[in-house]
Design a protein around this motif. Structure first.
Motif, PDB file in Angstrom:
ATOM      1  N   ASP A 156      23.977  20.007  37.996  1.00 38.25           N
ATOM      2  CA  ASP A 156      24.608  18.689  38.080  1.00 38.25           C
ATOM      3  C   ASP A 156      25.381  18.404  36.796  1.00 38.25           C
ATOM      4  O   ASP A 156      24.912  18.717  35.697  1.00 38.25           O
ATOM      5  N   ASN A 157      26.542  17.802  36.959  1.00 41.66           N
ATOM      6  CA  ASN A 157      27.321  17.426  35.788  1.00 41.66           C
ATOM      7  C   ASN A 157      26.615  16.316  35.015  1.00 41.66           C
ATOM      8  O   ASN A 157      26.114  15.362  35.634  1.00 41.66           O
ATOM      9  N   PRO A 158      26.576  16.420  33.710  1.00 38.36           N
ATOM     10  CA  PRO A 158      26.049  15.282  32.946  1.00 38.36           C
ATOM     11  C   PRO A 158      26.954  14.073  33.160  1.00 38.36           C
ATOM     12  O   PRO A 158      28.165  14.176  32.953  1.00 38.36           O
ATOM     13  N   PRO A 159      26.419  12.932  33.632  1.00 31.00           N
ATOM     14  CA  PRO A 159      27.272  11.789  33.989  1.00 31.00           C
ATOM     15  C   PRO A 159      28.119  11.289  32.829  1.00 31.00           C
ATOM     16  O   PRO A 159      29.256  10.858  33.017  1.00 31.00           O
ATOM     17  N   PRO A 196      35.322  18.078  37.608  1.00 35.88           N
ATOM     18  CA  PRO A 196      35.491  16.827  38.348  1.00 35.88           C
ATOM     19  C   PRO A 196      34.506  16.675  39.499  1.00 35.88           C
ATOM     20  O   PRO A 196      34.387  15.605  40.053  1.00 35.88           O
ATOM     21  N   GLY A 197      33.833  17.738  39.894  1.00 38.69           N
ATOM     22  CA  GLY A 197      32.886  17.651  40.997  1.00 38.69           C
ATOM     23  C   GLY A 197      31.530  17.141  40.542  1.00 38.69           C
ATOM     24  O   GLY A 197      31.341  16.766  39.387  1.00 38.69           O
ATOM     25  N   GLU A 198      30.598  17.133  41.486  1.00 39.59           N
ATOM     26  CA  GLU A 198      29.245  16.730  41.126  1.00 39.59           C
ATOM     27  C   GLU A 198      28.584  17.781  40.255  1.00 39.59           C
ATOM     28  O   GLU A 198      27.742  17.488  39.426  1.00 39.59           O
ATOM     29  N   ARG A 199      28.982  19.052  40.493  1.00 43.30           N
ATOM     30  CA  ARG A 199      28.295  20.141  39.788  1.00 43.30           C
ATOM     31  C   ARG A 199      29.280  21.022  39.051  1.00 43.30           C
ATOM     32  O   ARG A 199      30.481  20.978  39.307  1.00 43.30           O
ATOM     33  N   LYS A 234      37.460  24.084  36.505  1.00 38.69           N
ATOM     34  CA  LYS A 234      37.657  24.043  37.958  1.00 38.69           C
ATOM     35  C   LYS A 234      36.413  24.484  38.718  1.00 38.69           C
ATOM     36  O   LYS A 234      36.240  24.121  39.881  1.00 38.69           O
ATOM     37  N   CYS A 235      35.580  25.299  38.100  1.00 40.31           N
ATOM     38  CA  CYS A 235      34.409  25.822  38.802  1.00 40.31           C
ATOM     39  C   CYS A 235      33.395  24.711  39.035  1.00 40.31           C
ATOM     40  O   CYS A 235      33.063  23.944  38.129  1.00 40.31           O
ATOM     41  N   ILE A 236      32.927  24.618  40.279  1.00 35.19           N
ATOM     42  CA  ILE A 236      31.925  23.611  40.634  1.00 35.19           C
ATOM     43  C   ILE A 236      30.577  24.267  40.959  1.00 35.19           C
ATOM     44  O   ILE A 236      29.688  23.639  41.538  1.00 35.19           O
ATOM     45  N   GLY A 237      30.454  25.538  40.623  1.00 37.00           N
ATOM     46  CA  GLY A 237      29.168  26.218  40.780  1.00 37.00           C
ATOM     47  C   GLY A 237      28.691  26.352  42.206  1.00 37.00           C
ATOM     48  O   GLY A 237      27.489  26.391  42.473  1.00 37.00           O
TER      49      GLY A 237
END
Ligand code: SF4
Ligand code: SF4
Length: 226
Positions: free
Chosen positions: A76-79, A85-88, A54-57
């Protein structure tokens, strides 16, 4: 001036009388007092029911912490293999329990309900390093359960209603939302039930007052998310 010599005897009479009264002390730590529903204890980093974190940093928890004991770094999340679920996602997450005052402001600030508090308060350390919990210790396991560290004394109920205040509070103080679920499901638990018995005498809210949620539980009302 000398006092009444019988005061001395009367003092012992009080002690003697106490011998036959019910004991008020508990046999701690074998027996423990009931856990308060909203006790603030050791934190957990939650995951969605599909296992994503859940954490998006976003670092809001670190920014609001009055004790300045949270350290977060987002990335950034590895694509091809996203962690959240977020970008980060929060690739570094630390709480220093030598400073935490368990005020729960971090929980209140978190936009995704990633950080909440269990009721575990019986944990002690012999060195500073152990007192700084990292993401490795705070993140719930694949079963959604908090990790049980060797120096922690988990008892049944310590993980019930994690951060129960959050599950009991109406967003923005609107009584129409009391008892209405407006938070996301959690790995291992699903959507946790709200605390009962707050305002039993309130009428049911109108259906258009109820929040709707997307797949990861973000309600579509502005303002409060809890
Ligand atoms: S409970 Fe309060 S003191 Fe502890 S980490 Fe959260 S905001 Fe900081
Ligand atoms: S725990 Fe919540 S507030 Fe803190 S960085 Fe993660 S998403 Fe942001």
């Amino acid at each position: 001036m000398a006092g009444d010599p019988f005061d001395y005897v009367r003092g012992f009479a009080v002690t003697f009388k106490k011998l036959f009264e019910d004991r008020l002390t508990d046999e701690y730590p074998k027996e423990k007092a009931p856990i308060a529903l909203r006790r603030h204890g050791r934190h957990v980093l939650n995951r969605y029911e599909d296992g994503m974190e859940k954490c998006i940093g976003c670092e809001l928890c670190a920014g609001v912490c009055p004790a300045r004991c949270i350290y977060v770094r987002g990335a950034d999340n590895p694509p091809d293999d996203p962690v959240s679920p977020g970008e980060r996602w929060g690739f570094v997450y630390e709480i220093n329990y030598l400073r935490c005052i368990h005020c729960d402001l971090c929980v209140e600030a978190c936009p995704t309900e990633a950080i909440t508090e269990s009721k575990l308060f019986e944990f002690s350390f012999t060195n500073r390093q152990d007192a700084i919990y990292t993401r490795d210790e705070l993140l719930v396991g694949d079963d959604g359960q908090p990790q049980k560290l060797p120096w922690e004394d988990w008892r049944p109920g310590d993980d019930d209603n994690t951060s129960a205040w959050m599950r009991a509070t109406a967003p923005a103080g609107n009584a129409n939302y009391v008892g209405r679920v407006a938070w996301a499901g959690e790995l291992g638990y699903g959507v946790r039930a709200p605390e009962q018995g707050q305002l039993d005498d309130l009428p049911d809210p109108p259906s258009d007052a109820l929040p709707t949620e997307d797949a990861h539980g973000h309600d579509d009302h502005d303002g409060g998310h809890h």
